[in-house]
Design a protein around this motif. Sequence first.
Motif, PDB file in Angstrom:
ATOM      1  N   LEU A   5       0.910  -1.130  -0.064  1.00 36.40           N
ATOM      2  CA  LEU A   5       0.201  -0.027   0.040  1.00 36.40           C
ATOM      3  C   LEU A   5       1.011   1.268  -0.110  1.00 36.40           C
ATOM      4  O   LEU A   5       1.853   1.243   0.739  1.00 36.40           O
ATOM      5  CB  LEU A   5      -0.659  -0.049   1.226  1.00 36.40           C
ATOM      6  N   CYS A  19      -4.949   4.857   0.196  1.00 39.04           N
ATOM      7  CA  CYS A  19      -6.238   4.107   0.178  1.00 39.04           C
ATOM      8  C   CYS A  19      -7.439   4.767   0.905  1.00 39.04           C
ATOM      9  O   CYS A  19      -7.136   5.456   2.101  1.00 39.04           O
ATOM     10  CB  CYS A  19      -5.764   2.748   0.893  1.00 39.04           C
ATOM     11  N   VAL A  20      -8.487   4.859   0.090  1.00 41.28           N
ATOM     12  CA  VAL A  20      -9.619   5.477   0.737  1.00 41.28           C
ATOM     13  C   VAL A  20     -10.760   4.269   0.996  1.00 41.28           C
ATOM     14  O   VAL A  20     -11.728   4.639   1.130  1.00 41.28           O
ATOM     15  CB  VAL A  20     -10.235   6.390  -0.422  1.00 41.28           C
ATOM     16  N   ALA A  21     -10.381   3.283   1.197  1.00 40.95           N
ATOM     17  CA  ALA A  21     -11.086   2.030   1.614  1.00 40.95           C
ATOM     18  C   ALA A  21     -12.392   1.860   1.123  1.00 40.95           C
ATOM     19  O   ALA A  21     -13.604   2.009   1.606  1.00 40.95           O
ATOM     20  CB  ALA A  21     -11.248   2.309   3.207  1.00 40.95           C
ATOM     21  N   CYS A  22     -12.292   2.059  -0.480  1.00 36.34           N
ATOM     22  CA  CYS A  22     -13.501   1.764  -1.255  1.00 36.34           C
ATOM     23  C   CYS A  22     -13.708   0.553  -1.434  1.00 36.34           C
ATOM     24  O   CYS A  22     -14.980   0.162  -2.085  1.00 36.34           O
ATOM     25  CB  CYS A  22     -13.069   2.602  -2.580  1.00 36.34           C
ATOM     26  N   LEU A  36     -13.014  -1.504  -3.698  1.00 34.01           N
ATOM     27  CA  LEU A  36     -13.007  -2.149  -4.890  1.00 34.01           C
ATOM     28  C   LEU A  36     -12.025  -3.282  -5.105  1.00 34.01           C
ATOM     29  O   LEU A  36     -11.998  -4.200  -5.794  1.00 34.01           O
ATOM     30  CB  LEU A  36     -12.517  -0.875  -5.910  1.00 34.01           C
ATOM     31  N   CYS A  37     -10.738  -3.116  -4.606  1.00 34.52           N
ATOM     32  CA  CYS A  37      -9.749  -4.189  -4.645  1.00 34.52           C
ATOM     33  C   CYS A  37     -10.287  -5.494  -4.399  1.00 34.52           C
ATOM     34  O   CYS A  37     -10.071  -6.545  -4.933  1.00 34.52           O
ATOM     35  CB  CYS A  37      -8.495  -3.862  -3.950  1.00 34.52           C
ATOM     36  N   MET A  76     -10.892  -5.479   4.749  1.00 40.27           N
ATOM     37  CA  MET A  76     -10.441  -4.188   5.343  1.00 40.27           C
ATOM     38  C   MET A  76     -11.692  -3.732   6.120  1.00 40.27           C
ATOM     39  O   MET A  76     -12.857  -4.189   5.989  1.00 40.27           O
ATOM     40  CB  MET A  76     -10.210  -3.309   4.522  1.00 40.27           C
ATOM     41  N   PHE A 114      -6.407  -3.508   7.185  1.00 40.71           N
ATOM     42  CA  PHE A 114      -6.501  -3.742   5.960  1.00 40.71           C
ATOM     43  C   PHE A 114      -5.510  -5.090   5.883  1.00 40.71           C
ATOM     44  O   PHE A 114      -4.441  -5.065   6.304  1.00 40.71           O
ATOM     45  CB  PHE A 114      -5.718  -2.668   5.038  1.00 40.71           C
ATOM     46  N   CYS A 120      -7.894  -0.221  -8.442  1.00 43.75           N
ATOM     47  CA  CYS A 120      -7.844   0.713  -7.348  1.00 43.75           C
ATOM     48  C   CYS A 120      -7.889   2.109  -7.889  1.00 43.75           C
ATOM     49  O   CYS A 120      -7.167   2.308  -8.969  1.00 43.75           O
ATOM     50  CB  CYS A 120      -6.349   0.514  -6.896  1.00 43.75           C
ATOM     51  N   THR A 144      -7.187   5.152  -6.798  1.00 45.21           N
ATOM     52  CA  THR A 144      -6.029   5.878  -6.091  1.00 45.21           C
ATOM     53  C   THR A 144      -4.601   5.513  -6.495  1.00 45.21           C
ATOM     54  O   THR A 144      -3.747   6.200  -5.781  1.00 45.21           O
ATOM     55  CB  THR A 144      -6.453   6.027  -4.510  1.00 45.21           C
ATOM     56  N   ILE A 167      -2.787   0.715  -4.102  1.00 45.57           N
ATOM     57  CA  ILE A 167      -2.416  -0.661  -4.094  1.00 45.57           C
ATOM     58  C   ILE A 167      -1.517  -1.219  -5.148  1.00 45.57           C
ATOM     59  O   ILE A 167      -1.952  -0.911  -6.432  1.00 45.57           O
ATOM     60  CB  ILE A 167      -3.527  -1.795  -3.776  1.00 45.57           C
TER      61      ILE A 167
END
Length: 176
Positions: free
Chosen positions: A47, A57-60, A62-63, A74, A89, A106, A108, A111
């Motif tokens: 990360l 990381c915006v903790a979305c 998606l990954c 996460m 995470f 990702c 942003t 990752i």
Amino acid sequence: MNLYQDIKAIVQAYWVTLRNMLRRPVTIQYPEQKRVPFERYRARIVLTRDPDGGERCVACYLCSAACPVDCISMQAAEDENGRRYAAWFRINFTRCIFCGMCTEACPTRAIQMTADYEICRRDSLSLVYEKEDLLIDGPGKEPDYNFYRHAGIGVVSPRGGNEDEKPPADVKSLLP
Ligand code: SF4
Ligand code: SF4
């Protein structure tokens, strides 16, 4: 005609054998000798941080959603600016198949995959990496990219205060 093709196939097979007999061996004495992987080799995941040192990381999730073997988990949290981050995470490297789908998903560039392939362990539990094991101090392969400079949310202005940004919805007004 069939005889001709049979002879041709035999000659071709011998030619392949002869050619490879004269090649240098591709095996090396690992771990004394280490192979240098290609630049885009997909191995240990990290990360990264943006150029200002903040966590990308915006903790979305998606990954995690893109991962075909479901080895990323996460918990999202929000800081005082409304900026999301991963409270924790986790990547289970015993299941990871190093496909790179998480890095492609990702938004942003948080990752990323590195060329570090030496992550074999006898104790499989030690291959469950937590955020502190994954988060590095640098920006990795995207040295100038900063997601919040584009999105703007909660960093220089409160929510809804950035150019072209609509004010946040009052969720209570949506109740029946
Ligand atoms: S590289 Fe593939 S398997 Fe590994 S964490 Fe990413 S998406 Fe999952
Ligand atoms: S690493 Fe990227 S895709 Fe995964 S939760 Fe963080 S920002 Fe989203």
